[in-house]
Design an enzyme around this catalytic site. Structure first.
Site, PDB file in Angstrom:
ATOM      1  N   GLY A   1      -0.987  -6.361   7.191  1.00 46.02           N
ATOM      2  CA  GLY A   1      -1.535  -7.487   7.947  1.00 46.02           C
ATOM      3  C   GLY A   1      -2.686  -8.046   7.147  1.00 46.02           C
ATOM      4  N   HIS A   2      -2.470  -9.176   6.499  1.00 43.34           N
ATOM      5  CA  HIS A   2      -3.490  -9.754   5.616  1.00 43.34           C
ATOM      6  C   HIS A   2      -4.058 -11.017   6.264  1.00 43.34           C
ATOM      7  CE1 HIS A   2      -1.519  -7.610   1.952  1.00 43.34           C
ATOM      8  NE2 HIS A   2      -1.933  -6.789   2.901  1.00 43.34           N
TER       9      HIS A   2
ATOM     10  N   ARG B   1      20.082   6.311  -0.265  1.00 43.12           N
ATOM     11  CA  ARG B   1      21.143   5.437  -0.792  1.00 43.12           C
ATOM     12  C   ARG B   1      22.103   4.875   0.255  1.00 43.12           C
ATOM     13  NH1 ARG B   1      22.049   9.930  -5.089  1.00 43.12           N
ATOM     14  NH2 ARG B   1      21.367  10.973  -3.197  1.00 43.12           N
TER      15      ARG B   1
ATOM     16  N   ASN C   1       4.367  -3.875   7.878  1.00 46.70           N
ATOM     17  CA  ASN C   1       3.246  -3.009   8.287  1.00 46.70           C
ATOM     18  C   ASN C   1       1.918  -3.594   7.788  1.00 46.70           C
ATOM     19  OD1 ASN C   1       4.123  -2.447   5.671  1.00 46.70           O
ATOM     20  ND2 ASN C   1       3.722  -0.263   5.760  1.00 46.70           N
TER      21      ASN C   1
ATOM     22  N   LYS D   1      -7.849 -11.925   1.547  1.00 50.76           N
ATOM     23  CA  LYS D   1      -8.879 -12.927   1.250  1.00 50.76           C
ATOM     24  C   LYS D   1      -9.004 -13.125  -0.271  1.00 50.76           C
ATOM     25  CE  LYS D   1     -13.336 -12.107   1.279  1.00 50.76           C
ATOM     26  NZ  LYS D   1     -14.732 -11.844   1.676  1.00 50.76           N
TER      27      LYS D   1
ATOM     28  N   PRO E   1      -7.906  -0.212  17.569  1.00 52.04           N
ATOM     29  CA  PRO E   1      -9.265  -0.114  17.033  1.00 52.04           C
ATOM     30  C   PRO E   1      -9.239   0.733  15.768  1.00 52.04           C
ATOM     31  CG  PRO E   1      -9.090   0.966  19.199  1.00 52.04           C
ATOM     32  CD  PRO E   1      -7.745   0.414  18.873  1.00 52.04           C
TER      33      PRO E   1
ATOM     34  N   GLN F   1      -1.197  -2.273   1.889  1.00 51.44           N
ATOM     35  CA  GLN F   1      -1.657  -0.904   2.113  1.00 51.44           C
ATOM     36  C   GLN F   1      -2.740  -0.546   1.080  1.00 51.44           C
ATOM     37  OE1 GLN F   1       2.088  -1.357   2.299  1.00 51.44           O
ATOM     38  NE2 GLN F   1       1.415  -1.947   4.305  1.00 51.44           N
TER      39      GLN F   1
ATOM     40  N   ASP G   1      -6.649  -2.617   4.792  1.00 50.97           N
ATOM     41  CA  ASP G   1      -7.494  -3.581   5.510  1.00 50.97           C
ATOM     42  C   ASP G   1      -8.844  -3.794   4.843  1.00 50.97           C
ATOM     43  OD1 ASP G   1      -5.446  -3.686   7.402  1.00 50.97           O
ATOM     44  OD2 ASP G   1      -6.306  -2.013   8.523  1.00 50.97           O
TER      45      ASP G   1
ATOM     46  N   GLY H   1      -9.518  -6.236   2.961  1.00 55.72           N
ATOM     47  CA  GLY H   1      -9.731  -7.672   2.770  1.00 55.72           C
ATOM     48  C   GLY H   1      -9.008  -8.152   1.511  1.00 55.72           C
ATOM     49  N   LYS H   2      -7.860  -7.536   1.220  1.00 56.72           N
ATOM     50  CA  LYS H   2      -7.091  -7.913   0.025  1.00 56.72           C
ATOM     51  C   LYS H   2      -6.613  -9.355   0.137  1.00 56.72           C
ATOM     52  CE  LYS H   2      -4.325  -4.473   0.959  1.00 56.72           C
ATOM     53  NZ  LYS H   2      -5.097  -3.754   1.996  1.00 56.72           N
TER      54      LYS H   2
END
Ligand code: GDP
Ligand code: IMO
Ligand code: MG
Length: 423
Positions: A40-41, A142, A38, A18, A303, A223, A13, A15-16
């Site tokens: 969230g950008h 596998r 998982n 952006k 949070p 991540q 998180d 800010g990748k």
């Protein structure tokens, strides 16, 4: 041609999304290489806030090819919903390509993620419950099902039946949960296959050709370094390799093709989920950072835990990822505080330590050694480095010095425009 990689240097998180959106402007292709829904950008553009989980953050630029690589675990239900959402917001996702080698997230992965977390009780990892750990476990074990299987009805059906024979036993007998019906699952995934098949291709062959044609390729990290399965705060990590090296295995690109690696960081630190966090502020300062930075999870709404910027972590990230540049966000947010602390090193038992210990018990004992800085007020309107207040410049140059890597981009707000490029 330029092959660039963007990775997170902290616990996600940063800010990748952006910066991917910004760098996508001069890229031909944007590729996700690890993780799954998982991630969230957030990208804020034209007053619309787009939250992307699986579709690469280059999608807002018309004509750019956006690829989901083999290293990603794809939840078809979430991906289809995301494509629909984009359409509702006037964004066309028809330039999307999905690797036929990517593994898919099945309903039993999500059920097991939830049940395992419940079983861990007070020792829960705080996962996003998106089935990520169980899906990567099956890949390594596998028994995973890949996109290429999804498109072949008979193979898919057999794999689902074989897997459910074991998974239902684990879900019901070990965890006391409710098992799944094979017929329903097969029918549901058949409809997903019909929707997604037009996007599926041999992505690796596509990328080889793109490299031969000198295209500009941008790899989008999800991540972050401290959530990396090998280099993060294990076991409080995700189940993939989100570091720059993950590009090689998650998209099939040899390391010698990579030209630049951008490490994204916040001007403070945040973390969602459990695990050690040496500079965490479980006090009014932490609450203030959370409120000023709107630090609530993009994927789960939880949070985020907040604290000071930790330069021991950033130096480690610089090394693990071979960073060639830093892109720092929320310089506007932290500047609103009167006094700001920056962790230079740690202290354990009276000794100064400047490395990240493998043992998380040891990391939890590390006491940050801080330097102090003065705040600089509102800078969200500033667009050029020279116009930044001196206090902000002092803080940024100390970060650069301690990291040993140059800052190339500075975020002073969530929109594309609120970015300063350092020349
Ligand atoms: P990602 O997962 O690394 O792409 O980051 P997220 O989107 O989960 O979280 C970053 C949050 O910070 C989002 O809400 C962004 O809109 C916001 N953001 C990004 N850069 C800045 C910045 O420079 N200043 C402020 N105030 N917000 C930012
Ligand atoms: P982006 O790409 C922040 C965290 C979870 C949990 C741990 C394991 O938006 O930066 P998982 O569901 O992966 O098994 O959860 O990893 N986590 C993230 N934290 N940003 C993310 O992605 C994350 N993806 C996973 O909160 O602590
Ligand atoms: Mg995020």
């Amino acid at each position: 041609m330029a092959v660039r990689v963007v990775v997170g240097t902290q616990w996600g998180d940063e800010g990748k999304g952006k910066y991917i959106d910004i760098l996508a402007k001069d890229s031909d292709i944007v590729v996700r290489f690890s993780g799954g829904s998982n991630a969230g950008h957030t990208i804020v553009h034209n007053n619309i806030c787009h939250k992307l989980h699986l579709v690469p953050s280059g999608i807002l630029h018309p004509g750019k090819i956006c690829i989901i690589g083999n290293g990603v675990v794809v939840d078809p239900e979430i991906l289809i919903e995301e494509i629909k959402n984009l359409k509702r917001n006037g964004v066309n996702a028809e330039n999307l390509l999905i690797s036929d080698r990517a593994h898919i997230v099945m309903p039993y992965h999500k059920a097991l993620d939830e049940l395992q977390e419940k079983f861990r009780g007070t020792k829960s990892l705080g996962t996003t419950k998106r089935g990520i750990g169980p899906a990567y476990s099956d890949k390594a074990e596998r028994s995973g099902i890949r996109i290429c299987d999804l498109l072949k009805h008979d193979i898919f059906e057999k794999k689902v039946r074989d897997n459910l024979a074991v998974k239902n036993m684990i879900i019901e007998k070990v965890y006391g949960g409710k098992g799944f019906n094979a017929e329903e699952m097969i029918a549901q995934y058949r409809s997903y296959a019909d929707t997604l098949k037009k996007y599926v291709t041999d992505v690796n062959a596509y990328l080889f050709r793109a490299i031969e044609q000198n295209k500009n390729i941008l790899f989008e990290g999800a991540q972050a370094t401290f959530l990396d399965l090998d280099f993060g705060t294990y076991p409080y990590v995700t189940s993939s390799n989100p570091i720059a090296g993950g590009v090689c295995t998650g998209a099939g690109i040899g390391p010698t093709y990579i030209d630049e690696v951008y490490g994204v960081l916040k001007a403070y630190t945040s973390r969602v989920g459990s695990g050690p966090f040496p500079t965490e502020q479980k006090n009014e300062t932490g609450d203030m950072i959370r409120e000023l930075g709107h630090e609530y999870g993009t994927t789960t709404g939880r949070p985020r835990r907040c604290g000071w910027l930790d330069m021991v972590m950033i130096r480690y990230s610089a090394m693990i990822n071979g960073l060639t540049a830093l892109a720092i966000n929320h310089v506007d947010t932290i500047g609103k505080l009167e006094r700001i602390k920056l962790c230079k090193t740690y202290e354990i038992g009276g000794k100064e330590v400047s490395r990240i210990p493998a043992d998380i018990e040891e990391l939890a004992l590390c006491k940050p050694v801080y330097e102090e800085f003065e705040g600089w007020g509102d800078i969200s309107h500033i667009r050029q480095y020279k116009d930044l207040p001196d206090n902000a410049k002092v803080y940024l140059s100390r970060i650069q010095e301690l990291a040993g890597v140059e800052i190339k981009m500075i975020g002073v707000g969530s929109s594309r425009e609120q970015t300063i490029t350092v020349r």
